[in-house]
Design a protein around this motif. Structure first.
Motif, mmCIF file in Angstrom:
data_model
loop_
_atom_site.group_PDB
_atom_site.id
_atom_site.type_symbol
_atom_site.label_atom_id
_atom_site.label_comp_id
_atom_site.label_asym_id
_atom_site.label_seq_id
_atom_site.Cartn_x
_atom_site.Cartn_y
_atom_site.Cartn_z
ATOM 1 N N ARG A 80 8.813 -3.436 1.664
ATOM 2 C CA ARG A 80 7.418 -3.245 1.267
ATOM 3 C C ARG A 80 7.095 -3.900 -0.069
ATOM 4 O O ARG A 80 5.922 -4.127 -0.377
ATOM 5 C CB ARG A 80 7.095 -1.757 1.204
ATOM 6 C CG ARG A 80 7.800 -0.996 0.099
ATOM 7 C CD ARG A 80 7.411 0.463 0.080
ATOM 8 N NE ARG A 80 7.800 1.150 1.300
ATOM 9 C CZ ARG A 80 7.486 2.419 1.555
ATOM 10 N NH1 ARG A 80 6.771 3.114 0.679
ATOM 11 N NH2 ARG A 80 7.889 2.994 2.656
ATOM 12 N N TRP A 81 8.113 -4.203 -0.876
ATOM 13 C CA TRP A 81 7.860 -4.772 -2.207
ATOM 14 C C TRP A 81 7.718 -6.287 -2.181
ATOM 15 O O TRP A 81 7.212 -6.883 -3.129
ATOM 16 C CB TRP A 81 8.966 -4.355 -3.173
ATOM 17 C CG TRP A 81 9.068 -2.860 -3.257
ATOM 18 C CD1 TRP A 81 10.045 -2.069 -2.754
ATOM 19 C CD2 TRP A 81 8.110 -1.977 -3.846
ATOM 20 N NE1 TRP A 81 9.771 -0.744 -2.993
ATOM 21 C CE2 TRP A 81 8.585 -0.654 -3.666
ATOM 22 C CE3 TRP A 81 6.887 -2.163 -4.515
ATOM 23 C CZ2 TRP A 81 7.887 0.454 -4.123
ATOM 24 C CZ3 TRP A 81 6.197 -1.053 -4.977
ATOM 25 C CH2 TRP A 81 6.698 0.242 -4.780
ATOM 26 N N THR A 82 8.180 -6.926 -1.108
ATOM 27 C CA THR A 82 7.992 -8.363 -0.953
ATOM 28 C C THR A 82 7.178 -8.688 0.297
ATOM 29 O O THR A 82 6.791 -9.838 0.497
ATOM 30 C CB THR A 82 9.344 -9.089 -0.855
ATOM 31 O OG1 THR A 82 10.056 -8.592 0.287
ATOM 32 C CG2 THR A 82 10.176 -8.865 -2.116
ATOM 33 N N ALA A 83 6.952 -7.679 1.148
ATOM 34 C CA ALA A 83 6.289 -7.857 2.451
ATOM 35 C C ALA A 83 7.033 -8.878 3.309
ATOM 36 O O ALA A 83 6.429 -9.626 4.079
ATOM 37 C CB ALA A 83 4.827 -8.247 2.284
ATOM 38 N N LYS A 128 0.712 -11.006 4.758
ATOM 39 C CA LYS A 128 1.493 -10.254 3.774
ATOM 40 C C LYS A 128 0.556 -9.465 2.852
ATOM 41 O O LYS A 128 0.781 -8.283 2.570
ATOM 42 C CB LYS A 128 2.335 -11.200 2.921
ATOM 43 C CG LYS A 128 3.610 -11.697 3.541
ATOM 44 C CD LYS A 128 4.362 -12.527 2.514
ATOM 45 C CE LYS A 128 5.656 -13.047 3.090
ATOM 46 N NZ LYS A 128 6.471 -13.726 2.059
ATOM 47 N N THR A 180 -0.046 -5.275 2.905
ATOM 48 C CA THR A 180 0.284 -4.598 1.654
ATOM 49 C C THR A 180 -0.926 -3.830 1.124
ATOM 50 O O THR A 180 -0.801 -2.676 0.689
ATOM 51 C CB THR A 180 0.777 -5.611 0.607
ATOM 52 O OG1 THR A 180 1.916 -6.307 1.132
ATOM 53 C CG2 THR A 180 1.182 -4.908 -0.680
ATOM 54 N N VAL A 234 4.454 -8.459 -4.368
ATOM 55 C CA VAL A 234 4.239 -9.347 -3.221
ATOM 56 C C VAL A 234 3.646 -10.667 -3.692
ATOM 57 O O VAL A 234 4.045 -11.745 -3.216
ATOM 58 C CB VAL A 234 3.335 -8.666 -2.167
ATOM 59 C CG1 VAL A 234 2.896 -9.669 -1.097
ATOM 60 C CG2 VAL A 234 4.065 -7.495 -1.522
ATOM 61 N N SER A 252 6.526 -12.596 -5.342
ATOM 62 C CA SER A 252 7.438 -13.118 -4.318
ATOM 63 C C SER A 252 6.839 -14.322 -3.607
ATOM 64 O O SER A 252 7.534 -15.305 -3.315
ATOM 65 C CB SER A 252 7.755 -12.014 -3.303
ATOM 66 O OG SER A 252 8.444 -12.516 -2.184
ATOM 67 N N SER A 253 5.537 -14.272 -3.324
ATOM 68 C CA SER A 253 4.887 -15.376 -2.633
ATOM 69 C C SER A 253 4.825 -16.627 -3.507
ATOM 70 O O SER A 253 4.973 -17.752 -3.015
ATOM 71 C CB SER A 253 3.473 -14.961 -2.209
ATOM 72 O OG SER A 253 3.527 -13.869 -1.309
#
Length: 345
Positions: A185-188, A294, A298, A309, A312-313
């Protein structure tokens, strides 16, 4: 007496895959099922080719290099009784007969969620669906696949849905997924599917894999008919990717996730738009829906995870730039800046 199952497939410019899939589906060792194939406005004459196949006007032969000819050859006896409906008629279940195969013209490219929802609305309107099986059209299935999935759900004391053992079509001795996958859930990011690249003959503990499931891969997913009434249909705003994760999250606390280890099928991963995890590289189209969705999932389910997220993206955009994929890098950054539609796609 067998529970009645509606098998829902979505086709988009993939009639050859769909025919090979149907040749295997109609060999199921199961008594009571109906197949609903929803065509998302294919431009390759898919519906006509599928009708010609079912009628017996065009012979079928699996690909010469197929490692799985035994599942679709020799061809089934024809004709196979079928009906053709438009979207509105299918969703009303406006049928005078009850053929084993229904071909539906959805009228537009509704995406994975929208195309499946047409078939799901049809099953719900019929009012006799004990189960619905979402099945990708780029799969071929073992004859006992459906029966083993139904058997697994009927053994489960809790309300639940069920995944199967998914193997690579091009390398059928290797696992693509044991039911489903994990979701961060933290990076989707959906992590590599459970059991991926495991040799098929390797013994596994299905219960242990069930405990690790965050969602079931959408290429093979058996759900009770009442799931549609209690949870609703898939969220069509996703169009492609993340819709199955969203559907599971909507059912949290109400439906468990199960895995039928003895239900085997083979998947041609990423045939429509490419995939960033398989042998076929991702396309601009797949990257667009992945990164847009994503953010959507989220915001909907884990809003506290939005900062991580985004970060990370950005990291993934920079990785594409480092590989010289500047078009994909700019695409991701545009999505993060709020651009939701790109004319180039």
């Amino acid at each position: 007496m067998s529970a009645k199952v509606y098998i829902v497939l979505v086709n988009w410019n993939g009639w050859a895959d769909s025919i090979e899939c149907l040749e295997s589906v109609f060999r199921q060792h199961y008594d009571d099922y109906r197949v609903v194939l929803c065509d998302n406005a294919s431009a390759d004459g898919s519906l006509e080719r599928l009708a010609d196949w079912a009628s017996g006007r065009v012979p079928f032969s699996p690909p010469a290099d197929s490692p799985l000819r035994r599942l679709s050859d020799p061809p089934l006896p024809k004709p196979i009784d079928f009906a053709r409906l438009d979207r509105a008629s299918a969703e009303r279940a406006d049928l005078a007969t009850d053929p084993p195969l229904l071909l539906v013209d959805t009228g537009d490219n509704l995406g994975f969620a929208g195309g499946n929802n047409v078939g799901l609305r049809h099953a719900r309107a019929r009012g006799d669906a004990d189960y619905v099986w979402l099945l990708n059209n780029d799969t071929v299935v073992e004859p006992d696949c459906l029966a083993n999935m139904v058997r697994r759900l009927e053994r489960e004391p809790r309300p639940a849905s069920c995944g199967s053992r998914v193997l690579f079509y091009d390398d059928p001795g290797v696992v693509q997924a044991l039911g489903g996958s994990r979701f961060n859930r933290w990076t989707a990011i959906a992590s590599q599917s459970l059991g991926r690249f495991l040799p098929d003959e390797t013994p596994v503990d299905p219960t242990a894999y069930e405990r690790r499931l965050d969602y079931i891969v959408g290429c093979s997913w058996l759900l009770p008919g009442r799931y549609l009434d209690e949870i609703g249909l898939m969220d069509e705003r996703y169009f492609l990717y993340y819709e199955e994760i969203d559907w599971v999250l909507e059912a949290r606390g109400r439906y468990a996730l199960c895995y039928a280890d003895d239900a085997r099928l083979y998947h041609k991963e990423g045939r429509s738009v490419g995939t960033p995890t398989g042998e076929r590289t991702s396309t601009l189209r797949s990257d667009f829906y992945i990164f847009r969705n994503k953010l959507r999932i989220t915001r909907k389910h884990f809003p506290l995870g939005l900062p991580s997220v985004y970060l990370s993206s950005i990291v993934q955009a920079l990785r594409r730039a480092r590989r010289g994929q500047w078009d994909k890098c700019w695409l991701i950054l545009a999505i993060l800046l709020g651009k939701r539609r790109l004319k180039t796609l």
